[in-house]
Motif scaffolding. Structure first.
Motif, PDB file in Angstrom:
ATOM      1  N   SER A  88      -4.809   3.849 -14.311  1.00  0.00           N
ATOM      2  CA  SER A  88      -4.830   4.843 -15.372  1.00  0.00           C
ATOM      3  C   SER A  88      -6.171   5.585 -15.365  1.00  0.00           C
ATOM      4  O   SER A  88      -6.843   5.645 -14.333  1.00  0.00           O
ATOM      5  CB  SER A  88      -4.568   4.169 -16.725  1.00  0.00           C
ATOM      6  OG  SER A  88      -4.327   5.136 -17.726  1.00  0.00           O
TER       7      SER A  88
ATOM      8  N   ASP B 225     -10.632   1.714 -15.189  1.00  0.00           N
ATOM      9  CA  ASP B 225      -9.649   2.074 -14.161  1.00  0.00           C
ATOM     10  C   ASP B 225     -10.349   2.869 -13.060  1.00  0.00           C
ATOM     11  O   ASP B 225     -10.678   4.042 -13.232  1.00  0.00           O
ATOM     12  CB  ASP B 225      -8.513   2.899 -14.778  1.00  0.00           C
ATOM     13  CG  ASP B 225      -7.725   2.103 -15.807  1.00  0.00           C
ATOM     14  OD1 ASP B 225      -7.294   0.987 -15.457  1.00  0.00           O
ATOM     15  OD2 ASP B 225      -7.543   2.587 -16.941  1.00  0.00           O
TER      16      ASP B 225
ATOM     17  N   GLN C  48       1.354   5.277 -12.116  1.00  0.00           N
ATOM     18  CA  GLN C  48       1.435   4.707 -10.776  1.00  0.00           C
ATOM     19  C   GLN C  48       0.989   5.742  -9.765  1.00  0.00           C
ATOM     20  O   GLN C  48       1.087   6.949 -10.004  1.00  0.00           O
ATOM     21  CB  GLN C  48       2.847   4.204 -10.474  1.00  0.00           C
ATOM     22  CG  GLN C  48       3.961   5.204 -10.722  1.00  0.00           C
ATOM     23  CD  GLN C  48       5.335   4.600 -10.496  1.00  0.00           C
ATOM     24  OE1 GLN C  48       5.693   4.253  -9.378  1.00  0.00           O
ATOM     25  NE2 GLN C  48       6.107   4.457 -11.575  1.00  0.00           N
TER      26      GLN C  48
ATOM     27  N   PRO D  17       0.756  -0.158 -12.328  1.00  0.00           N
ATOM     28  CA  PRO D  17       0.125  -0.362 -13.633  1.00  0.00           C
ATOM     29  C   PRO D  17      -0.161  -1.839 -13.882  1.00  0.00           C
ATOM     30  O   PRO D  17       0.394  -2.723 -13.217  1.00  0.00           O
ATOM     31  CB  PRO D  17       1.167   0.175 -14.622  1.00  0.00           C
ATOM     32  CG  PRO D  17       2.091   1.016 -13.806  1.00  0.00           C
ATOM     33  CD  PRO D  17       2.104   0.432 -12.432  1.00  0.00           C
TER      34      PRO D  17
END
Length: 403
Positions: A240, A245, A271, A286
């Motif tokens: 994300s 992330d 994704q 994810p």
């Protein structure tokens, strides 16, 4: 950030790869691979005229004089029969030349060296090549080699099969909050994706190569993506745009070509699909377990199936038998169980829970604005080695599905 439609994302993943080179392997090493060339009968089936019952091979009209006995595996062929003669015979034995039929024991009457009874011409004889002649193509290239395929290949005279090499998949599980055993403490979560991935990888036609675990460290993630032991890298979490992330930044650092930067589906929206400069593929899943499963079926399965040389499965459909609220923009993936010709939602389908999927047969692909009727199904793997791909086309969990 632009996102890719669900069907388009699957096409991108499948079309990005090419089947890995073929190799000729012994039968005991071929299971799970895909045929690189059609399976052709090297020997007829049956290989000779064989008795289908225990009894007497008879020639002409009876009663018949018994001239001898032949059993399966006898090293020498039996003598030919003349009219009025019979030979005691075992199931699977070579039928003597001149025999008109095999008269089963239970339909015969034996008196000393003479036997009598009624028969139909040709009855209980399996003629050479009647099931499959030599040279016949029996399965196309792309067929997954199951235990049944192995048995068929052996019966047709094969000691080896030419199959595509199964792709190797390295996984990188990210997240400082993950614990691998026991009850998680406050602020931790039990890792569910790491244990799930090896079975999914095998089900898709590939082999797990390694599993690396990294915390939320961008440098460690870049290093993990540089591992050379696999054609495909699967990164769990970090897909994300949050502070922890780092996959997008790592792909930029490695000058990867990112073909999918998110998919318009629920769950599983964040994704990714990318190709590194050296040709290796990266699939980003994810961090929520059910969302990761959806993403694996969306991007990873089509890619691995193509690399493994598996034929693309046909589209399967079923009618939803329960209420499902469609999203107004995104495709929903809903776990369902088959009941007759219907697919009933299994429930328990929140992104962080695998409960519904664990008891389901398939995921229903519910398009935006769906108002009822048939939907596409994605068959769920039934196990690590016995997989959805091993099922015949047109089935989900062994139940025929409408098309």
């Amino acid at each position: 950030m632009s996102v890719t439609g669900w069907h388009q994302a699957r096409r991108i993943a499948r079309e990005a790869g090419r089947p890995l080179p073929p190799a000729e392997v012994p039968l005991d090493r071929a299971a799970g691979s895909a045929l690189a060339t059609p399976l052709v009968a090297l020997s007829p089936l049956p290989a000779y005229d064989a008795a289908a019952m225990d009894g007497f091979a008879v020639a002409g009209t009876g009663p018949w004089r018994i001239t001898g006995r032949v059993l399966a595996g006898d090293p020498h062929p039996p003598a030919p029969l003349s009219p009025g003669e019979a030979m005691e015979i075992g199931t699977g034995a070579l039928v003597p030349a001149g025999a008109a039929a095999v008269l089963p024991y239970e339909q015969s009457t034996r008196t000393g060296r003479t036997v009598s009874g009624a028969f139909a011409p040709g009855r209980h004889i399996r003629r050479r090549g009647e099931d499959c002649p030599a040279g016949q193509e029996v399965l196309p290239a792309g067929t997954v080699v199951t235990s049944v395929v192995l048995g068929l290949a052996a019966s047709l005279g094969h000691d080896t099969l030419t199959v595509h090499r199964r792709p190797r998949v390295a996984t990188v599980v990210t997240g400082a909050e993950l614990c691998r055993a026991g009850i998680p403490a406050a602020g931790q979560v039990r890792d569910a994706i790491g244990p799930m991935l090896p079975g999914l990888i095998r089900a898709a036609g590939a082999e797990p190569a390694s599993q690396t675990r990294v915390t939320d460290d961008p440098t460690a993630l870049v290093d993990a993506l540089l591992r050379p032991d696999a054609e495909v890298l699967v990164v769990c979490g970090a897909t994300s745009a949050g502070a922890a992330d780092h996959l997008r930044g790592a792909l930029d650092t490695l000058a990867a070509r990112v073909a999918v930067r998110g998919v318009a589906c629920r769950p599983g929206h964040p994704q990714l699909f990318a190709v590194l400069p050296d040709g290796r593929f990266v699939v980003g899943l994810p961090g929520n377990p059910y969302a990761a499963l959806v993403a694996a079926l969306t991007l990873l399965f089509p890619l691995l199936g193509r690399l493994a040389g598996r034929a693309a499965p046909p589209a399967l459909t079923a009618t939803l038998a329960g209420p499902v609220t469609a999203h107004d923009r995104d495709t929903r993936l809903v776990p369902v169980t088959r009941i007759g010709s219907l697919a009933r939602p299994a429930g328990h389908d929140r992104p962080g829970s695998l409960w519904g999927a664990a008891g389901a047969d398939a995921l229903a692909v519910v398009p935006p604005g769906h108002a009822g009727g048939e939907v596409e199904l994605l068959a769920l793997p039934a196990g690590d080695l016995v997989t959805a791909a091993d099922r015949r086309p047109g089935q989900v969990a062994g139940v025929p599905v409408s098309r």
